[in-house]
Scaffold this active site. Structure first.
Site, short mmCIF file in Angstrom:
data_model
loop_
_atom_site.label_atom_id
_atom_site.label_comp_id
_atom_site.label_asym_id
_atom_site.label_seq_id
_atom_site.Cartn_x
_atom_site.Cartn_y
_atom_site.Cartn_z
CD GLU A 1 -2.55 -1.16 2.70
OE1 GLU A 1 -3.48 -0.34 2.86
OE2 GLU A 1 -2.18 -1.94 3.58
NE ARG B 1 3.16 -10.03 12.35
CZ ARG B 1 2.35 -9.07 12.78
NH1 ARG B 1 1.87 -8.19 11.93
NH2 ARG B 1 2.00 -9.01 14.05
CE LYS C 1 2.64 0.43 5.50
NZ LYS C 1 2.21 0.25 4.09
#
Length: 555
Positions: A33, A259, A269
């Site tokens: 993104e 992850r 984020k």
């Protein structure tokens, strides 16, 4: 495959599918993104997807998931592309944006409406949460769920025309409000958002949700394996539902992996943006940030990051990697790459009373293990600086550096002996006096006598003044989210995460280049910072010569 790689469950799946003839080419993608900078977790994900494409002689796509214009900016697009190039990921001509598919996604949404599989809902966000139920209670149908296809289609087109306010209506898939997976309880496909898009301008007043856009983008591009983190595991049934209920040209497969988690680091984020916006750091590329830009500015190399990610490995379960491993990988990489220079960070002046008035020059290798990298000239003058902790007035037996009456070797140069200690009225040491042995030039003497201590030094009159920035972890706890009631992760910020020293280096440091790793001998690895300009030399310490952080934490 082109070479031998450690097997993991993703490769096992791909091997089975290729053997069964399911694919003629493996195609993977990275879908960021554009609302912030990439961090080390993204670097891991890139390594997984790009590595798979490379190893299977496949294709790798970079696709920006630009479905939320309120938070997206072109500067993030450019920063992300730069980070991928620096990491070595090459997407070639395969650069895409989800906004490339807005018309196709809109048409597919209309198709779902026509087939009775989607509807326009007037519930408020609060009402939708109430109707959704819980993990133990089923949801209940919206009172607007049974509108006709014709009415839904008309309302949806009015949404697209901007006839309604934000939040007034949404488009939802009609699946099952009693489904045990919450993501399948009539998820939102489109919401009204009247924001300027960095690529499409003001053309669209509605934007697709990530869940609706993601899988269809994969299908349009012919992605074979949509590799993503474990948090999307419970989204996979919805991913598959869209693929099964739309006339997509390809059928991608979503595979989740754990992850990358690292001690003392946050990769949310939202939290990284908070650190930047509230000025807890100096920006996205602050050397204390776990962003790719921050790591790069601190002196990390793509090879070191890649080695760390490979050592962390691909797994099905979440785990936390030690920060010491990250530093170890960098230290191992820089040992071979870094040129050597001398700098004194806490200077103590030494006057060599019998040294000639003229400057003498000594040769120091640019790298002790590689003669092919040549040497540089280091000036020695009557006055020099040494590290303050390389002198003790009353040294213990095993202290092999300088002390009253003690002799040490100046690296590359000669032997000196401390003859006097000059102090101020309060007893603080101001400078030392010493003599040197003229026959010891070059670091040895004709009589072959040995000294146990060798120290680094810098001329006090022929040097460059530098600013050395030292960094510790941004957080004091291995888990920054380990907080007490009423606290936030910001309460675990380390107030000593950044310190600045004004110090001195040998003149050759004035020729340092951007991203060129340098070992300040006996002190650590450094890199020239982007703040260096107009003769003001700023160096960031990348990592110490040993794991000093682990020792501080009692590991």
């Amino acid at each position: 495959m082109t070479d031998e790689k450690p097997s993991n469950f993703i490769r096992d799946i791909i091997d089975e599918e290729l053997a069964a003839g399911k694919h003629s080419q493996v195609v993977t993608r990275f879908p960021p993104e554009p609302n912030g900078f990439l961090h080390i977790g993204h670097a891991f994900a890139i390594g997984v997807s790009y590595g798979i494409a490379q190893d299977y002689k496949g294709r790798f796509h970079l696709r920006f998931d630009d479905t939320n214009p309120a938070k997206e900016e072109t500067k993030y697009v450019e920063a992300i592309k730069e980070d991928l190039k620096w990491l070595g990921a090459d997407w070639g001509e395969n650069l895409f944006f989800t906004s490339d598919y807005f018309q196709q996604l809109f048409d597919w949404a209309c198709l779902l409406i026509e087939e009775g599989k989607a509807y326009v809902d007037d519930l408020t966000p609060e009402q939708m949460r109430e109707y959704r139920g819980s993990l133990t209670e089923p949801g209940k149908n919206s009172p607007f769920r049974d509108r006709s296809a014709e009415e839904n289609l008309e309302l949806f087109k009015q949404m697209a025309n901007g006839d309604f306010d934000e939040g007034q209506k949404v488009l939802r898939a009609k699946i099952d409000m009693a489904h045990p997976n919450m993501n399948m309880r009539d998820p939102v496909l489109y919401r009204i958002l009247k924001a300027h898009h960095h690529r499409t301008g003001d053309k669209w007043k509605i934007y697709p949700s990530y869940d609706f856009a993601h899988g269809q983008g994969d299908a349009i591009e012919g992605i074979t394996h949509s590799l993503c983190s474990l948090e999307f595991e419970y989204h996979r049934p919805l991913y598959n539902w869209f693929i099964e209920n739309l006339p997509v040209p390809h059928t991608p497969r979503q595979i989740e992996f754990a992850r990358l988690n690292v001690e003392y680091i946050v990769t949310s984020k939202r939290k990284l943006l908070q650190l930047v916006n509230e000025n807890h750091v100096h920006g996205w590329d602050d050397p204390r940030m776990p962003t790719v830009a921050g790591l790069r500015r601190r002196g990390y190399t793509p090879d070191a990051i890649k080695e760390f990610c490979e050592r962390a490995g691909v797994a099905k379960r979440e785990r936390v990697n030690e920060y010491a491993l990250l530093e170890y990988c960098l230290r191992q990489d820089l040992e071979d790459k870094a040129i050597r220079r001398m700098a004194v960070l806490d200077p103590l002046k030494v006057v060599i009373e019998n040294f000639p008035e003229e400057t003498e020059y000594y040769e120091g290798p640019n790298h002790p293990a590689d003669e092919g990298r040549g040497v540089r000239k280091v000036p020695l003058t009557r006055e020099i600086y040494i590290e303050r902790d390389d002198f003790m007035e009353d040294p213990p037996k095993k202290f092999f550096r300088l002390g009253p009456g003690r002799e040490v070797r100046l690296r590359y140069a000669c032997y000196i002996t401390c003859t006097d200690v000059i102090k101020d009225a309060d007893g603080n040491i101001l400078e030392l006096r010493a003599t040197f042995d003229p026959e010891s030039r070059g670091g040895s003497t004709p009589d072959g006598r040995k000294v146990k201590g060798t120290i680094h030094w810098v001329s006090a009159t022929d040097n460059v003044e530098i600013e050395a920035r030292h960094y510790e972890q941004l957080f004091t706890k291995a888990d920054p989210d380990d907080i007490e009631e009423g606290q936030t992760f910001l309460d675990n910020l380390n107030p000593e995460s950044e310190t600045t020293l004004r110090c001195f280096g040998e003149p050759e440091l004035a020729n340092a280049q951007a991203e060129e790793p340098i070992q300040f001998e006996r002190k650590g690895y450094y890199v020239l910072d982007t703040d260096s300009k107009d003769g003001n030399l700023v160096f960031n310490r990348s990592v110490g010569l040993r794991d000093s952080w682990g020792k501080k934490q009692g590991k």
